[in-house]
Design a protein around this motif. Sequence first.
Motif, PDB file in Angstrom:
ATOM      1  N   GLY A   1      37.104  43.698  30.586  1.00 36.22           N
ATOM      2  CA  GLY A   1      38.181  42.968  29.919  1.00 36.22           C
ATOM      3  C   GLY A   1      39.346  42.680  30.840  1.00 36.22           C
ATOM      4  O   GLY A   1      39.933  41.588  30.803  1.00 36.22           O
ATOM      5  N   ALA A   2      39.709  43.652  31.684  1.00 33.18           N
ATOM      6  CA  ALA A   2      40.830  43.464  32.613  1.00 33.18           C
ATOM      7  C   ALA A   2      40.522  42.358  33.622  1.00 33.18           C
ATOM      8  O   ALA A   2      41.398  41.545  33.958  1.00 33.18           O
ATOM      9  CB  ALA A   2      41.137  44.769  33.327  1.00 33.18           C
ATOM     10  N   GLN A   3      39.280  42.319  34.108  1.00 32.75           N
ATOM     11  CA  GLN A   3      38.913  41.280  35.071  1.00 32.75           C
ATOM     12  C   GLN A   3      38.961  39.893  34.447  1.00 32.75           C
ATOM     13  O   GLN A   3      39.485  38.943  35.037  1.00 32.75           O
ATOM     14  CB  GLN A   3      37.507  41.558  35.618  1.00 32.75           C
ATOM     15  CG  GLN A   3      37.414  42.821  36.439  1.00 32.75           C
ATOM     16  CD  GLN A   3      36.022  43.061  36.997  1.00 32.75           C
ATOM     17  OE1 GLN A   3      35.503  42.239  37.755  1.00 32.75           O
ATOM     18  NE2 GLN A   3      35.418  44.175  36.643  1.00 32.75           N
TER      19      GLN A   3
ATOM     20  N   SER B   1      44.584  34.622  32.749  1.00 34.83           N
ATOM     21  CA  SER B   1      46.040  34.582  32.928  1.00 34.83           C
ATOM     22  C   SER B   1      46.423  33.702  34.113  1.00 34.83           C
ATOM     23  O   SER B   1      47.352  32.886  34.037  1.00 34.83           O
ATOM     24  CB  SER B   1      46.575  36.002  33.126  1.00 34.83           C
ATOM     25  OG  SER B   1      47.961  35.985  33.406  1.00 34.83           O
ATOM     26  N   ILE B   2      45.713  33.842  35.235  1.00 31.49           N
ATOM     27  CA  ILE B   2      46.030  33.069  36.440  1.00 31.49           C
ATOM     28  C   ILE B   2      45.637  31.608  36.277  1.00 31.49           C
ATOM     29  O   ILE B   2      46.418  30.698  36.591  1.00 31.49           O
ATOM     30  CB  ILE B   2      45.319  33.694  37.656  1.00 31.49           C
ATOM     31  CG1 ILE B   2      45.878  35.087  37.952  1.00 31.49           C
ATOM     32  CG2 ILE B   2      45.454  32.789  38.877  1.00 31.49           C
ATOM     33  CD1 ILE B   2      45.094  35.852  38.987  1.00 31.49           C
ATOM     34  N   LEU B   3      44.421  31.373  35.773  1.00 29.72           N
ATOM     35  CA  LEU B   3      43.896  30.007  35.726  1.00 29.72           C
ATOM     36  C   LEU B   3      44.514  29.166  34.611  1.00 29.72           C
ATOM     37  O   LEU B   3      44.610  27.943  34.727  1.00 29.72           O
ATOM     38  CB  LEU B   3      42.368  30.033  35.574  1.00 29.72           C
ATOM     39  CG  LEU B   3      41.591  30.659  36.737  1.00 29.72           C
ATOM     40  CD1 LEU B   3      40.117  30.776  36.397  1.00 29.72           C
ATOM     41  CD2 LEU B   3      41.768  29.837  38.008  1.00 29.72           C
TER      42      LEU B   3
ATOM     43  N   ARG C   1      44.361  38.709  27.158  1.00 31.23           N
ATOM     44  CA  ARG C   1      43.447  39.743  26.638  1.00 31.23           C
ATOM     45  C   ARG C   1      42.815  39.292  25.330  1.00 31.23           C
ATOM     46  O   ARG C   1      41.618  39.527  25.093  1.00 31.23           O
ATOM     47  CB  ARG C   1      44.205  41.058  26.441  1.00 31.23           C
ATOM     48  CG  ARG C   1      44.590  41.748  27.745  1.00 31.23           C
ATOM     49  CD  ARG C   1      45.097  43.157  27.495  1.00 31.23           C
ATOM     50  NE  ARG C   1      45.703  43.715  28.703  1.00 31.23           N
ATOM     51  CZ  ARG C   1      46.996  43.745  28.944  1.00 31.23           C
ATOM     52  NH1 ARG C   1      47.854  43.235  28.046  1.00 31.23           N
ATOM     53  NH2 ARG C   1      47.462  44.265  30.071  1.00 31.23           N
ATOM     54  N   ILE C   2      43.593  38.676  24.464  1.00 29.81           N
ATOM     55  CA  ILE C   2      43.046  38.166  23.200  1.00 29.81           C
ATOM     56  C   ILE C   2      41.993  37.098  23.480  1.00 29.81           C
ATOM     57  O   ILE C   2      40.911  37.083  22.880  1.00 29.81           O
ATOM     58  CB  ILE C   2      44.181  37.599  22.312  1.00 29.81           C
ATOM     59  CG1 ILE C   2      45.147  38.714  21.926  1.00 29.81           C
ATOM     60  CG2 ILE C   2      43.606  36.925  21.068  1.00 29.81           C
ATOM     61  CD1 ILE C   2      46.409  38.235  21.239  1.00 29.81           C
ATOM     62  N   GLU C   3      42.331  36.203  24.424  1.00 31.01           N
ATOM     63  CA  GLU C   3      41.392  35.140  24.786  1.00 31.01           C
ATOM     64  C   GLU C   3      40.140  35.715  25.445  1.00 31.01           C
ATOM     65  O   GLU C   3      39.028  35.230  25.232  1.00 31.01           O
ATOM     66  CB  GLU C   3      42.086  34.154  25.720  1.00 31.01           C
ATOM     67  CG  GLU C   3      41.223  32.988  26.181  1.00 31.01           C
ATOM     68  CD  GLU C   3      40.871  32.028  25.055  1.00 31.01           C
ATOM     69  OE1 GLU C   3      39.939  31.231  25.238  1.00 31.01           O
ATOM     70  OE2 GLU C   3      41.528  32.087  23.984  1.00 31.01           O
ATOM     71  N   ALA C   4      40.295  36.781  26.255  1.00 28.91           N
ATOM     72  CA  ALA C   4      39.158  37.393  26.943  1.00 28.91           C
ATOM     73  C   ALA C   4      38.153  37.956  25.947  1.00 28.91           C
ATOM     74  O   ALA C   4      36.937  37.791  26.105  1.00 28.91           O
ATOM     75  CB  ALA C   4      39.645  38.481  27.890  1.00 28.91           C
TER      76      ALA C   4
END
Length: 565
Positions: free
Chosen positions: A111-113, A119-121, A130-133
């Motif tokens: 999840g962190a990756q 977040s960057i892209l 995190r919600i989107e992940a």
Amino acid sequence: MTAPLLSIEALCVGFPHRLGDFVAVDGFTMDLNKGEIVGLIGESGAGKSTVGNAVIGLLSHPGRITAGRIVLQDQDLAALSAKQMEVLRGRRIGMIFQDPMTSLNPLMTVGAQLAESISILQNKSLSEARIEAAKRLGDVGIPDADTRMHQYPHEFSGGMRQRVVIALALAGDPDLLIADEPTTALDVSVQKQVLDLIRSICRQRQLGVILVTHDMGVIAETADRVCVMRHGKLVETGVTADVLGSPKAEYTKQLIAAIPSITEREERFRNPARRTGEIDAWLLQAHDREENGAFLRSSALVKEFPAKGASFRIRPPAFRAVDVPPLEIARGEVLGLVGESGSGKSTLGRLLTGLLPITEGAVTYTDHGDISALRQAAQRKRFRRDVQVVFQDPYSSLNSRLRVDHILSEPIRFHGLASRAQTPRLVGALLERVGLKAADGRKYPHQFSGGQRQRICIARALAVRPRFLLCDEPTSALDVSIQAEMLALLMELRRSLGLTMLFVSHDLAVVRQVSDRVAVMQRGKIVELRESEALFDAPEHEYTRHLLNTAPRVQIETRNLEEAL
């Protein structure tokens, strides 16, 4: 007419060298439309991956684009600087690499990756990311995504890891996706799931997909169009069904002819041309007193691994990886072992060859007795000489710091099978026996192709004059033509030297060609064990039928192909 999403025009890629530039891609041209999958296929070294790396700007140093254009919706990627490509990479172009374990950071949760990439892209806060992940993990078919967000890559199966890599490749909502051998190490059912996922995402999001693979079955079932490459050049292109059904280029015909059949056993593998040499007399010295009958017998075998989280106070149930009934392998027999990833195939192979301790049961070799009772060093040494392994990955199986002649002479010296003066001649003869040159002994492993390295691994196994070979996925990383050569070599050696083999593979077509009997494993158990032809023609267990139904197939007119050849 709608302009293509991607247009590659007369692309040339070179690698400077002190002896002259090496041309890896020479005048390659192709177009790719939105919502379309184009497959790149060819032997190892054909330039397939180099084309994909050139598009995304990840050519290995000192490789560079020497000519041609790569146009992504009116933007010439070949003319962009490294910093400009960084902006596009991930946002407009995503990439799925071959090995998901090397594509993921083992020290970060999945999840962190994924959240970091989103977040960057997409310029989102970490909380939003995190919600989107979690949503994206669910979109690629990972169950209970909220929980699995907090797990690490090693806690996922190979297929699940590849799904995470796909989610990462799509984190920036790119227009173009490059999939470089995305299913090479996956079993047939997981492979089908991953390919179905790529195909559905391509259609839903109208992505353009470049699928790089050496598997004709994957191309046949996934790609809309195919480009066949050889020595960096495009030799044939067209609609997949047309190219595979009625190939025009001689090279394409040879590739298709090399594909092992899953529907029938072929004579070229059943009775390959017999080759002999002076080395055979030396190799057969250990076989002079053999009789017919069983070579290996095992009682009911169980292998358990301690459960994660075990402590002095709490001991959760151990994980039972293998639980199989008694087995027997006859002298000179090839027993095939198939099943999905995690079914216990490789674990069972390691139990039968003494590479793993057994939890319950016993393995007995006719000439050695119970292998767990081999206490003396001399007994274990003799057993290790008789039982050898050919592993899946020829790259990591060889010591990169040693020359090939040193790699092959080391086991001969260790077991005292020849004098120091005789050893160089034997090493050269071994290399020639497996289809290489005696002079190749002075080279290092990195100077060989994958198929040549696997031949060296076979020569190393033969160097101690074994009688039993465990072949653990020996052809999974090889293209179809090299795979056919390797299978013919193994079957010819088996025929000439009377070798007994346990052949572990997830490729059902390969197993049909080489095996006398086949055992099908599911969740650590053998669910079906029968003669090869009977099992493939009329499988009895539902799981066996499932494996056969999900195996990729190349539907071609055999009669037309034979006439063309």
